[in-house]
Design a protein around this motif. Structure first.
Motif, mmCIF file in Angstrom:
data_model
loop_
_atom_site.group_PDB
_atom_site.id
_atom_site.type_symbol
_atom_site.label_atom_id
_atom_site.label_comp_id
_atom_site.label_asym_id
_atom_site.label_seq_id
_atom_site.Cartn_x
_atom_site.Cartn_y
_atom_site.Cartn_z
ATOM 1 N N GLY A 293 0.981 -1.294 0.214
ATOM 2 C CA GLY A 293 -0.001 0.068 0.205
ATOM 3 C C GLY A 293 0.949 1.001 0.135
ATOM 4 O O GLY A 293 1.152 1.760 0.955
ATOM 5 N N GLY A 294 1.322 1.648 -1.132
ATOM 6 C CA GLY A 294 2.374 2.507 -1.237
ATOM 7 C C GLY A 294 3.947 2.080 -0.759
ATOM 8 O O GLY A 294 4.046 0.941 -0.782
ATOM 9 N N LEU A 295 4.902 3.329 -0.485
ATOM 10 C CA LEU A 295 6.175 2.573 -0.061
ATOM 11 C C LEU A 295 6.177 2.078 1.377
ATOM 12 O O LEU A 295 7.150 1.643 1.825
ATOM 13 N N LYS A 296 5.359 2.652 2.120
ATOM 14 C CA LYS A 296 5.358 2.436 3.736
ATOM 15 C C LYS A 296 4.979 1.323 4.019
ATOM 16 O O LYS A 296 5.147 0.738 5.052
ATOM 17 N N TYR A 297 3.781 0.534 3.463
ATOM 18 C CA TYR A 297 3.026 -0.553 3.735
ATOM 19 C C TYR A 297 3.312 -1.696 3.002
ATOM 20 O O TYR A 297 2.993 -1.613 1.656
ATOM 21 N N GLU A 298 3.663 -2.994 3.378
ATOM 22 C CA GLU A 298 4.050 -4.221 2.763
ATOM 23 C C GLU A 298 3.342 -5.171 3.186
ATOM 24 O O GLU A 298 3.356 -5.375 4.555
ATOM 25 N N TYR A 299 2.391 -6.132 2.622
ATOM 26 C CA TYR A 299 1.658 -7.122 3.423
ATOM 27 C C TYR A 299 2.379 -8.453 2.743
ATOM 28 O O TYR A 299 2.270 -8.672 1.743
ATOM 29 N N ARG A 300 2.489 -9.141 4.009
ATOM 30 C CA ARG A 300 3.165 -10.674 3.520
ATOM 31 C C ARG A 300 1.907 -11.729 3.730
ATOM 32 O O ARG A 300 1.197 -11.321 4.828
ATOM 33 N N TRP A 301 2.158 -12.805 3.305
ATOM 34 C CA TRP A 301 1.128 -13.525 3.350
ATOM 35 C C TRP A 301 1.541 -14.826 4.339
ATOM 36 O O TRP A 301 2.465 -15.211 4.470
ATOM 37 N N GLN A 302 0.564 -15.319 5.058
ATOM 38 C CA GLN A 302 0.892 -16.545 6.033
ATOM 39 C C GLN A 302 -0.481 -17.221 6.340
ATOM 40 O O GLN A 302 -1.586 -16.591 6.434
ATOM 41 N N ASP A 303 -0.590 -18.439 6.246
ATOM 42 C CA ASP A 303 -1.629 -19.145 6.508
ATOM 43 C C ASP A 303 -1.357 -20.464 7.367
ATOM 44 O O ASP A 303 0.004 -20.594 7.922
#
Length: 216
Positions: free
Chosen positions: A92-102
């Motif tokens: 979400g832009g340069l500041k937010y990165e979302y990693r996947w986990q399950d």
């Protein structure tokens, strides 16, 4: 809003078939009630409030499934603009990165492209909402004790779809003439999660400026 949906979005582009409520069930009646309120033009803040006498978990379940269908449709339509090349990281832009986990393939937070993340997300949610032990549909079968915690996790991840779409693909939304519909869907979602405190405030930060502007 239903008319706008048909005009703007191609239903063939949804990731998964829409989850439907069985006619004659209490969940179906709640769904019809919620949809009728939306179409009547009632203030969205009022629409999300729990009707007197209704079970809060039923109300959350109905809305969660509806939001899943709507957001799935929005992203499915945007997916041609969201590719491995354009979006190599789910962010979400340069500041937010979302990693996947399950609990299955990715047991540790894993960096994925946005399209991969979205595909994993929709698969994961579909599995949960079709699980009778988590989203019971039979009369008299209670919700599990951790139901709202599960919903919080689902809704938090669905919010990230809005973050990515708004920040990285807003020009495409405008070019498709979908801005008004996506904004309405977002406001409905935001008022609902706020009404029942279902998503941590820190997760909402990426869209805070926009939210303050359109969600009065």
């Amino acid at each position: 809003m239903a008319l706008c949906l048909k005009q703007v979005f191609n239903k063939d582009k949804t990731f998964r078939p829409r989850k439907k409520f069985e006619p004659g069930t209490q969940r179906f009646e709640l769904y019809k009630k919620a949809q009728a309120s939306l179409k009547s033009g009632v203030d969205l803040k009022a629409v999300v409030q729990l009707p007197p006498g209704e079970n809060i978990n039923d109300w959350i379940a109905v809305h969660l499934v509806d939001f899943f269908n709507r957001i799935n449709l929005i992203y499915g339509t945007m997916s041609e603009f969201c590719t491995e090349k354009s979006c190599p990281i789910m962010s979400g832009g340069l500041k937010y990165e979302y990693r996947w986990q399950d609990d299955y393939k990715f047991r540790k937070p894993t960096k994925l492209s946005a399209p991969q993340y979205m595909c994993m997300l929709m698969d994961w949610i579909e599995t949960l909402i079709n699980n009778e032990e988590i989203f019971p549909t039979r009369i008299g079968v209670p919700f599990p004790k951790n139901f709202q915690q599960v919903c919080t996790k689902i809704l938090t991840r669905l919010f990230r779809v809005f973050v990515h779409v708004y920040i990285h693909h807003f020009d495409s939304i405008i070019s498709m003439g979908a801005e008004a519909h996506v904004n309405t869907c977002y406001k409905h979602f935001y008022y609902f999660i706020s009404e029942f405190s279902l998503v941590d405030q820190r997760e909402l930060e990426p869209l805070k400026e926009m939210t303050d502007r359109i969600c009065h």
